[in-house]
Motif scaffolding. Structure first.
Motif, PDB file in Angstrom:
ATOM      1  N   GLU A  75       0.750  -1.329  -0.086  1.00 58.39           N
ATOM      2  CA  GLU A  75      -0.112  -0.072  -0.225  1.00 58.39           C
ATOM      3  C   GLU A  75       0.706   1.295   0.068  1.00 58.39           C
ATOM      4  O   GLU A  75       0.319   2.511  -0.095  1.00 58.39           O
ATOM      5  N   TYR A 100      -6.662  -6.699  -7.688  1.00 61.51           N
ATOM      6  CA  TYR A 100      -6.330  -7.713  -6.696  1.00 61.51           C
ATOM      7  C   TYR A 100      -5.312  -7.183  -5.500  1.00 61.51           C
ATOM      8  O   TYR A 100      -4.432  -6.783  -5.889  1.00 61.51           O
ATOM      9  N   GLU A 102      -4.499  -7.611  -1.139  1.00 65.42           N
ATOM     10  CA  GLU A 102      -4.658  -7.964   0.499  1.00 65.42           C
ATOM     11  C   GLU A 102      -5.745  -7.241   0.868  1.00 65.42           C
ATOM     12  O   GLU A 102      -5.650  -6.101   0.758  1.00 65.42           O
ATOM     13  N   ALA A 103      -6.328  -7.762   1.935  1.00 59.87           N
ATOM     14  CA  ALA A 103      -7.226  -7.013   2.770  1.00 59.87           C
ATOM     15  C   ALA A 103      -6.716  -5.682   3.416  1.00 59.87           C
ATOM     16  O   ALA A 103      -7.489  -4.579   3.337  1.00 59.87           O
ATOM     17  N   ARG A 104      -5.557  -5.674   3.972  1.00 60.42           N
ATOM     18  CA  ARG A 104      -5.026  -4.527   4.366  1.00 60.42           C
ATOM     19  C   ARG A 104      -4.854  -3.551   3.214  1.00 60.42           C
ATOM     20  O   ARG A 104      -4.968  -2.460   3.594  1.00 60.42           O
ATOM     21  N   GLN A 106      -6.483  -3.492   0.568  1.00 64.82           N
ATOM     22  CA  GLN A 106      -7.832  -2.794   0.121  1.00 64.82           C
ATOM     23  C   GLN A 106      -8.162  -1.842   1.021  1.00 64.82           C
ATOM     24  O   GLN A 106      -8.978  -0.688   0.545  1.00 64.82           O
ATOM     25  N   GLU A 107      -7.876  -1.895   2.260  1.00 62.22           N
ATOM     26  CA  GLU A 107      -8.454  -0.540   3.267  1.00 62.22           C
ATOM     27  C   GLU A 107      -7.517   0.418   3.223  1.00 62.22           C
ATOM     28  O   GLU A 107      -8.160   1.576   3.213  1.00 62.22           O
ATOM     29  N   MET A 130     -13.241  -5.209  -6.608  1.00 63.82           N
ATOM     30  CA  MET A 130     -12.409  -5.813  -5.847  1.00 63.82           C
ATOM     31  C   MET A 130     -12.236  -7.228  -5.638  1.00 63.82           C
ATOM     32  O   MET A 130     -13.213  -7.814  -5.709  1.00 63.82           O
ATOM     33  N   HIS A 131     -11.002  -7.776  -5.557  1.00 60.73           N
ATOM     34  CA  HIS A 131     -10.750  -9.053  -5.544  1.00 60.73           C
ATOM     35  C   HIS A 131      -9.546  -9.190  -4.162  1.00 60.73           C
ATOM     36  O   HIS A 131      -8.667  -8.701  -4.319  1.00 60.73           O
ATOM     37  N   GLN A 132     -10.086  -9.909  -3.281  1.00 58.13           N
ATOM     38  CA  GLN A 132      -9.127 -10.126  -2.012  1.00 58.13           C
ATOM     39  C   GLN A 132      -8.290 -11.274  -2.416  1.00 58.13           C
ATOM     40  O   GLN A 132      -8.643 -12.470  -2.526  1.00 58.13           O
ATOM     41  N   GLY A 134      -4.578 -13.500  -0.764  1.00 54.00           N
ATOM     42  CA  GLY A 134      -3.706 -13.769   0.296  1.00 54.00           C
ATOM     43  C   GLY A 134      -2.467 -14.509  -0.023  1.00 54.00           C
ATOM     44  O   GLY A 134      -1.781 -14.171  -1.022  1.00 54.00           O
TER      45      GLY A 134
END
Length: 253
Positions: A75, A100, A102-104, A106-107, A130-132, A134
């Protein structure tokens, strides 16, 4: 599959604003480095990895006419700041662009670009799906990506293995289990910031040692600072199988 280096510079790019060092004043085009990003052109998809502050110009310079997806490594601003410029692709393609991350991450994108995600329907904003992701393998069309976890000081960052190519940026440490994912690749791309010690990036010597241990047929260094030295000088210090990447370099694999 064609892999294009859209940018090979560090967070400030090269030349650095107001700097008068021999690298920043060099007339060699290989010493002109936009912020780090790459483009993957496969049979069915065109994918960018990261969209930094130079994203608009990178798309124009590379003549990119279609973009299906952006995959984010992490990020930090020099890797996400240009995402707004996908609007042109939304308009031309009449589709959203797949993201694409990670959740972090995306935040962080939601904080950076709140108008995209506030559901107010403002006209002309970027359209995204949006695609999460890992640590599990995932696919963008026929392009299969294996995530590789590296640490950028204390920040987790994703590198990716795509067939026989591994792409890693912003790494300082890589655990042994993640190194196992890299071994056997024919092409390795990894960051080499500068020669002096750095808290969150491989130095030149660390990157050379990492490349030798991983054993790829060819290694390319990216995310390069003006402190590393001039392209032509540093290139002479490298073993034959390790090279400095440069903006616009294309690999086919």
């Amino acid at each position: 599959m064609i892999f294009t280096f859209l940018g090979t510079g560090t967070s400030q790019g090269v030349p650095v604003i107001a700097c008068e060092c021999e690298v920043c004043t060099s007339v060699n085009t290989h010493d002109k480095r936009l912020r780090t990003s790459v483009l993957i052109e496969a049979e069915d998809k065109t994918i960018a990895i990261d969209s930094g502050p130079d994203f608009r110009y990178q798309m124009l310079r590379a003549g990119v006419k279609h973009l299906d997806a952006i995959v984010f490594t992490h990020e930090h601003k020099d890797h996400v700041a240009g995402m707004d410029d996908i609007r042109a692709f939304n308009y031309k393609q009449n589709t959203a662009v797949d993201i694409y991350a990670e959740a972090r991450v995306q935040e962080a994108l939601t904080r950076e670009f709140p108008y995209i995600f506030d559901n107010k329907g403002y006209p002309g904003i970027p359209q995204v799906n949006m695609h999460q992701i890992g640590m599990e393998p995932f696919s963008v069309g026929f392009v299969n990506l294996l995530p590789i976890r590296v640490m950028h000081y204390k920040l987790p960052v994703l590198g990716f293995r795509i067939k026989d190519l591994v792409y890693i940026t912003d790494a300082k440490t890589v655990s042994e289990p993640e190194r196992e994912k890299i071994r056997g690749a024919k092409i390795l791309v990894v960051n080499a910031l500068q020669k002096e010690r750095h808290i969150s990036h491989f130095t030149f010597d660390e990157a050379v040692a990492f490349a030798k241990e991983m054993g790829a047929e060819t290694t390319y260094f990216t995310h390069i600072s003006h402190r590393l030295g001039r392209h032509q000088d540093v290139s002479r210090e490298l073993p034959p199988h390790i090279k400095l990447a440069y903006d616009g370099l294309k690999l086919e694999f």
